[in-house]
Design a protein around this motif. Structure first.
Motif, PDB file in Angstrom:
ATOM      1  N   TYR A 264       0.842  -1.191   0.000  1.00  0.00           N
ATOM      2  CA  TYR A 264       0.000   0.000   0.000  1.00  0.00           C
ATOM      3  C   TYR A 264       0.882   1.249   0.000  1.00  0.00           C
ATOM      4  O   TYR A 264       1.755   1.396   0.868  1.00  0.00           O
ATOM      5  N   GLU A 275     -10.739   4.238   6.869  1.00  0.00           N
ATOM      6  CA  GLU A 275     -11.465   3.165   7.554  1.00  0.00           C
ATOM      7  C   GLU A 275     -12.385   3.744   8.638  1.00  0.00           C
ATOM      8  O   GLU A 275     -13.547   3.331   8.771  1.00  0.00           O
ATOM      9  N   ASP A 312     -14.797  -5.530   5.357  1.00  0.00           N
ATOM     10  CA  ASP A 312     -13.389  -5.873   5.560  1.00  0.00           C
ATOM     11  C   ASP A 312     -12.559  -4.618   5.260  1.00  0.00           C
ATOM     12  O   ASP A 312     -12.568  -4.114   4.145  1.00  0.00           O
ATOM     13  N   TYR A 314      -9.421  -4.237   4.773  1.00  0.00           N
ATOM     14  CA  TYR A 314      -8.429  -4.440   3.721  1.00  0.00           C
ATOM     15  C   TYR A 314      -9.073  -4.357   2.339  1.00  0.00           C
ATOM     16  O   TYR A 314      -8.460  -3.884   1.384  1.00  0.00           O
ATOM     17  N   SER A 318      -7.855  -1.649  -0.389  1.00  0.00           N
ATOM     18  CA  SER A 318      -7.423  -2.175  -1.687  1.00  0.00           C
ATOM     19  C   SER A 318      -8.249  -1.576  -2.822  1.00  0.00           C
ATOM     20  O   SER A 318      -7.722  -1.254  -3.885  1.00  0.00           O
ATOM     21  N   TYR A 413      -3.348  -6.476  -4.450  1.00  0.00           N
ATOM     22  CA  TYR A 413      -3.263  -5.962  -3.085  1.00  0.00           C
ATOM     23  C   TYR A 413      -3.873  -6.944  -2.085  1.00  0.00           C
ATOM     24  O   TYR A 413      -3.348  -7.141  -0.986  1.00  0.00           O
ATOM     25  N   MET A 414      -4.995  -7.572  -2.447  1.00  0.00           N
ATOM     26  CA  MET A 414      -5.640  -8.497  -1.529  1.00  0.00           C
ATOM     27  C   MET A 414      -4.821  -9.758  -1.324  1.00  0.00           C
ATOM     28  O   MET A 414      -4.935 -10.412  -0.292  1.00  0.00           O
ATOM     29  N   LEU A 417      -2.378  -8.319   1.269  1.00  0.00           N
ATOM     30  CA  LEU A 417      -2.894  -7.332   2.228  1.00  0.00           C
ATOM     31  C   LEU A 417      -1.998  -6.104   2.248  1.00  0.00           C
ATOM     32  O   LEU A 417      -1.740  -5.493   3.294  1.00  0.00           O
ATOM     33  N   ARG A 420       0.818  -5.191   4.699  1.00  0.00           N
ATOM     34  CA  ARG A 420       0.566  -4.529   5.986  1.00  0.00           C
ATOM     35  C   ARG A 420      -0.403  -5.354   6.834  1.00  0.00           C
ATOM     36  O   ARG A 420      -1.501  -4.898   7.176  1.00  0.00           O
ATOM     37  N   ALA A 432     -11.468  -8.059   9.583  1.00  0.00           N
ATOM     38  CA  ALA A 432     -10.293  -7.883   8.730  1.00  0.00           C
ATOM     39  C   ALA A 432      -9.778  -9.224   8.220  1.00  0.00           C
ATOM     40  O   ALA A 432      -9.790 -10.235   8.929  1.00  0.00           O
ATOM     41  N   SER A 433      -9.323  -9.219   6.976  1.00  0.00           N
ATOM     42  CA  SER A 433      -8.733 -10.418   6.387  1.00  0.00           C
ATOM     43  C   SER A 433      -7.417 -10.747   7.077  1.00  0.00           C
ATOM     44  O   SER A 433      -6.768  -9.880   7.662  1.00  0.00           O
TER      45      SER A 433
END
Length: 575
Positions: A264, A275, A312, A314, A318, A413-414, A417, A420, A432-433
Motif C-alpha cells: 500500500y 477506515e 473488511d 483491507y 485495496s 493488493y488483496m 494485504l 501490511r 479484517a482479512s
C-alpha cells in the motif's frame, strides 16, 4: 567471531548419485583444505593446574602441566593503539619541518631521506604483522570456499528434488536465492548437525516455496506486462547508473519484489482515517435502524429484513488504492467513500396499505326518551412499513465498478494485504482479512495417468494461492469459484464459456459419491444467500477438491461444513 563452515557427512546413496557426485567431491576437497588450514594455526602453551586428593595421606596434591590452545589471532587494533602516540608525534614533527623546507634545501633533502626511512620501517612492521596473520587469513579463505562448496551441493540437491518448470522466468534463480538464505540462517543458528541429508532437508522447504513463488511471479508478470516493463526499465537504468554487477542482483530482486509484493503506498493516517470514516457511516446507519420508528413515525406496523452491517477494512483500502491508481489522501477519497457506501448498503422501505374495518359504537336517545347503543363498521387504511437493509458486501463491488486492469491491481493488493498485516489487527477489526496459506496436497501419480484429468490439473495448479475475487474469471483479475472452474476446463479441452456454478451443474451428468472420480465437479448449496448451487470445485480424489476459496487451494470435502452443504457430483460432457 564468524562461525566455521559446517562439515557435512554424506551417506553412501548420496555419494553414488550421479547428480550429486561432483558437488560432493568439491565439498570433500574443500573440507580437507579447511581442516588443514585450521590445523596450521599456531598453538600456544597454557599452564594448567590439576588438583588430586590422596586418600591415604589425606592431602591435596597439585600438578602443573602445559596444554596447547588455539593462539588468539593478532589484532590490528592492538598495533594501531600501540603505534598511535609515536605516529602522531612524527606527523607533527614533519608538519613543522615542511614549513621551512622552501627556505633551506639541505633541510628538505634530509627530511625526504628521513621520511623514506620511516616509511620503510612501517612497511617492515606491517610485513611482520602480515606474516603472523597469514595462517588465519588462509583458514578464513578455506572456510569461505567450504561454505561455497556446501551451498553448491545443497542447491544441486534442491534442484534435483524440486525441479523448476521450464518457461518460468527466474525460477532457478529464485530457488538458489532461497536455498542460500536458508543455509545462512541454519549456519547462524547452528541447525547443521553434520548430516548432509539433514542439511538438505533444512533447505527443501525453502526450495519448494521458491518454486511456488516463481510460478506466481511468472503468472503475475503475464497478467501485468506493463508493470513488469516499467520495473524492467527502471532496473536497466539503475544498472547503467551504478554499473556494479554485484549490486545488480540486489536491484533486480528489489524491483521484482516491488512489483509482486504490491505494498500500500498511502500513509497510515490516510488509510486508518478512511477506515474510520467508513465505519462512521455504518454506525450512523445502524443508529437510524435502531430508531427507525421514532424517525419515521405514522405507520401502524413495522417489519424488518436486515442484512448484517460490516466490511473488511483491507477490501476497502485495496479498492481505494486500485481505484485511485496509487497513493491517496483522506480528503481525496471522501467522495469515493460515500459512493462505495451507497453501493454497498441500501436501506429501503416499502409501505403496504390495506383497507380494514373497525367497530364503532354510540349511545342513541330515542324520541320517547329511552336510550340504546348502536354499533357499526367503519373502514380505514392500515399501513405496514417494510424496512429492508441489503448489504451487497464490499468485496462484491470491484468487478462491477472497475475495469479489468483495476480489478487485477485490487486482487494483487488483496493477495498480500498490501504487505501490511499489522494495519488492521483482528483484535480491533474483527472483519479484517488475514493472510492464508493454501492447503498442500499431492495428487497420487496414478491419478495423473488419465490424460484429461492431467490436463485439467496442469492448468488448475497454476493458480493455487490466488485470492478469491467475486466475479473474477481470468488470471488477470483472479477468480471466484465458478470463474476458476470455467477457466480451467476452457483451457484443458472444453469450450463452455464463462458459466455460473448452477450453469456448470446443469451441463454435467449427476454422479453418485461412490462413482465419483478425479476430474468430476463437485457442487454445494447454501454457502451464501443465493438460490440453487452456490459453490463448485474440481474433485481430485480421496475426498479432496481444488477450488477457489480464500485463497485458491485444496479442501477436504468430508468435513462437517462441506458435508452440510453438499449437493452432488457432476461429470462433464465429452469435449
Amino acid at each position: 567471531m564468524e562461525k566455521r563452515a559446517p562439515r557435512l557427512q554424506f551417506k553412501q546413496e548420496e555419494r553414488t548419485d550421479p547428480t550429486l557426485e561432483k558437488p560432493i567431491w568439491k565439498v570433500d576437497r574443500a573440507t580437507a583444505k579447511a581442516n588443514q588450514a585450521q590445523a596450521d594455526i599456531p598453538k600456544k602453551k597454557v599452564l594448567r593446574k590439576q588438583r588430586t586428593f590422596d586418600k591415604p595421606t589425606g592431602k591435596t596434591k597439585v600438578r602443573l602441566y602445559f596444554e596447547e590452545a588455539d593462539k588468539k589471532k593478532p589484532s590490528k587494533l592492538t598495533h594501531a593503539v600501540r603505534d598511535a602516540p609515536g605516529n602522531a608525534a612524527l606527523m607533527q614533527f614533519h608538519r613543522e619541518i615542511r614549513q621551512s623546507e622552501n627556505e633551506n634545501v639541505g633541510v628538505e633533502a634530509a627530511h625526504k631521506n628521513e621520511e623514506a626511512a620511516e616509511t620503510g620501517g612501517r612497511l617492515m612492521r606491517s610485513a611482520h604483522r602480515s606474516h603472523k596473520l597469514k595462517p588465519y587469513r588462509k583458514s578464513a579463505k578455506a572456510e569461505k570456499r567450504l561454505d561455497r562448496a556446501n551451498l553448491g551441493y545443497l542447491q544441486k540437491k534442491a534442484a534435483r528434488d524440486n525441479p523448476q518448470p521450464s518457461g518460468i522466468p527466474l525460477a532457478h534463480w529464485r530457488q538458489k536465492r532461497a536455498v542460500k538464505k536458508q543455509y545462512a540462517a541454519a549456519k547462524r543458528t547452528g541447525q547443521f548437525a553434520g548430516s548432509a541429508g539433514k542439511a538438505a532437508g533444512n533447505t527443501a522447504k525453502a526450495a519448494k516455496a521458491a518454486a511456488r513463488e516463481s510460478k506466481r511471479a511468472a503468472a503475475f508478470f503475464a497478467r501485468h506486462p506493463n508493470g513488469f516493463l516499467i520495473a524492467a526499465g527502471v532496473f536497466l537504468v539503475l544498472v547503467l547508473l551504478f554499473n556494479v554487477l554485484s549490486s545488480s542482483s540486489v536491484l533486480l530482486e528489489g524491483a521484482l519484489s516491488g512489483v509482486a509484493a504490491s505494498t500500500y503506498p498511502s500513509t497510515d493516517d490516510a488509510m486508518l482515517g478512511a477506515e474510520a470514516a467508513y465505519a462512521q457511516k455504518e454506525a450512523d446507519l445502524q443508529n437510524e435502524i435502531d430508531h427507525y420508528q421514532e424517525q419515521h413515525p405514522g405507520y401502524d406496523e413495522y417489519h424488518y429484513s436486515l442484512d448484517k452491517i460490516g466490511h473488511d477494512p483491507y477490501v476497502l483500502v485495496s479498492i481505494l488504492t486500485a481505484w485511485h491508481g496509487g497513493e491517496w489522501t483522506l480528503d481525496e477519497v471522501r467522495d469515493t467513500l460515500s459512493a462505495l457506501f451507497a453501493k454497498e448498503c441500501q436501506l429501503t422501505q416499502n409501505v403496504e396499505t390495506e383497507t380494514r374495518t373497525r367497530t364503532e359504537t354510540d349511545t342513541v336517545t330515542d324520541p320517547d326518551g329511552t336510550t340504546h347503543t348502536e354499533t357499526w363498521q367503519v373502514p380505514y387504511t392500515y399501513t405496514v412499513c417494510n424496512v429492508k437493509l441489503h448489504n451487497e458486501d464490499l468485496s462484491h463491488l470491484p468487478i462491477s465498478i472497475m475495469n479489468e486492469d483495476q480489478v487485477g491491481v485490487y486482487s494483487m493488493y488483496m493477495s498480500t494485504l498490501g504487505n501490511r498485516p499489522d494495519l488492521f489487527p483482528s483484535s480491533t477489526y474483527p472483519n479484517a482479512s488475514t493472510l492464508k496459506t493454501p492447503t498442500e496436497y499431492d495428487i497420487p501419480p496414478e491419478e495423473m495417468t488419465d490424460a484429461r484429468f492431467a490436463a485439467m490439473m496442469t492448468e488448475a495448479q497454476k493458480y493455487i494461492g490466488y485470492p478469491y475475487v467475486w466475479g473474477g474469471s481470468s488470471p488477470k483479475t483472479s477468480f471466484d469459484c465458478s470463474g476458476y472452474v470455467s477457466w480451467v476446463i476452457n483451457h484443458s479441452g472444453w469450450s463452455v464459456g464463462r458459466l455460473s456454478a448452477q450453469d456448470l451443474c446443469d451441463i454435467c451428468t449427476p454422479v453418485s459419491p461412490a462413482d465419483a472420480k478425479p476430474g468430476d465437479l463437485v457442487f454445494f448449496t447454501g454457502t451464501y444467500d443465493t438460490p440453487g448451487v452456490s459453490h463448485v470445485g474440481i474433485y481430485v480424489g480421496n475426498g479432496m477438491m481444488l477450488a477457489a476459496g480464500d485463497p485458491i487451494g485444496y479442501s477436504n470435502i468430508e468435513t462437517s461444513y462441506w458435508q452440510s452443504h453438499f449437493y452432488t457430483f457432476g461429470r462433464l460432457p465429452n469435449p
